[in-house]
Design a protein around this motif. Structure first.
Motif, PDB file in Angstrom:
ATOM      1  N   ALA A  32       1.590  -1.185  -0.106  1.00  0.00           N
ATOM      2  CA  ALA A  32       0.321  -0.162  -0.122  1.00  0.00           C
ATOM      3  C   ALA A  32       1.113   1.272   0.129  1.00  0.00           C
ATOM      4  N   ALA A  33       1.879   1.379   0.827  1.00  0.00           N
ATOM      5  CA  ALA A  33       2.657   2.255   0.909  1.00  0.00           C
ATOM      6  C   ALA A  33       3.930   2.371  -0.522  1.00  0.00           C
ATOM      7  N   HIS A  34       3.796   1.727  -1.256  1.00  0.00           N
ATOM      8  CA  HIS A  34       4.298   1.757  -2.334  1.00  0.00           C
ATOM      9  C   HIS A  34       3.918   2.143  -3.304  1.00  0.00           C
ATOM     10  N   ASP A  35       2.370   1.560  -3.253  1.00  0.00           N
ATOM     11  CA  ASP A  35       1.543   2.858  -4.308  1.00  0.00           C
ATOM     12  C   ASP A  35       1.308   4.102  -4.579  1.00  0.00           C
ATOM     13  N   LEU A  36       0.946   4.366  -2.792  1.00  0.00           N
ATOM     14  CA  LEU A  36       0.738   5.821  -2.305  1.00  0.00           C
ATOM     15  C   LEU A  36       1.906   6.853  -2.034  1.00  0.00           C
ATOM     16  N   PHE A  37       3.558   6.213  -1.914  1.00  0.00           N
ATOM     17  CA  PHE A  37       4.193   7.023  -2.382  1.00  0.00           C
ATOM     18  C   PHE A  37       5.038   7.045  -3.330  1.00  0.00           C
ATOM     19  N   TYR A  38       4.283   6.462  -4.259  1.00  0.00           N
ATOM     20  CA  TYR A  38       5.049   6.553  -5.280  1.00  0.00           C
ATOM     21  C   TYR A  38       4.378   7.305  -6.562  1.00  0.00           C
TER      22      TYR A  38
END
Length: 215
Positions: A32-38
């Motif tokens: 989830a963080a990967h998608d949101l951060f990117y």
């Protein structure tokens, strides 16, 4: 070799799997963080947003990631592994499509073709590591180290297209700088992608043409 190849990136490189609930808690948070951060940026994405997207409790989140900085470090390491796996595969795939003569004359062509896939793919938001440095500056030392390691591994991957030795590594360093410039230019707006790639190909051709003659 065609200048534009239809995007063939694995969806896992840019997109969150639709069913996060099937993942273990730590992987769910990190995905989830990967998608949101990117997609939205490191500063714009708060911990509460990640927790809500991952569908975990705050207790579970902080058990795995005691702070947002810990999550950012994990995100960058995770992104590096995913991106480099794709990049190495893409370079090898495009090199395999070249004739022996093309490999000798235009060894850096697979770099432009691989980047074309990524830049044209849905969800492209630039280089996560360049973006992180722009957002964080020197505020998170480990992020600087991770970004430097990512760029060095990128250069080593490019060097795999070239003869081994100092000359090949120097050429790969120059090509890596040109690739980073292309990524930044392409990120400005969708209409900039093809002109940026055309400029990259001109730079790569110039680098190839200035090589010393072989033995």
């Amino acid at each position: 070799m065609p200048h534009h190849v239809a995007p063939s990136l694995p969806s896992s490189l840019l997109d969150t799997p639709p069913d996060l609930s099937a993942l273990p808690a730590r992987e769910r948070i990190l995905t989830a963080a990967h998608d949101l951060f990117y997609r939205e940026g490191l500063r714009a994405t708060g911990v509460d947003r990640v927790i809500a997207t991952a569908g975990v409790s705050k207790v579970t989140f902080y058990r795995h990631f005691p702070s947002k900085d810990d999550l950012i470090r994990a995100f960058l390491a995770h992104r590096h592994a995913r991106w480099m796996a794709w990049f190495n595969e893409a370079l090898a795939r495009h090199q395999a499509r070249q004739s022996e003569a093309e490999r000798q004359q235009r060894p850096l062509a697979p770099l432009a073709e691989a980047l074309s896939e990524w830049l044209h793919a849905p969800g492209f938001r630039g280089c996560a590591f360049i973006n992180a440095m722009a957002e964080l500056g020197g505020g998170l030392h480990e992020a600087l180290a991770l970004s430097a390691a990512h760029k060095q591994d990128m250069v080593q991957a490019i060097a795999s297209l070239l003869p081994a030795g100092p000359e090949g590594l120097a050429l790969a360093e120059a090509a890596g700088l040109a690739a980073d410039g292309t990524i930044v230019r392409a990120q400005t707006h969708s209409g900039a992608i093809d002109p940026a790639l055309a400029a990259l190909r001109r730079v790569l051709h110039a680098l190839e043409d200035c090589r010393p003659p072989g033995p």
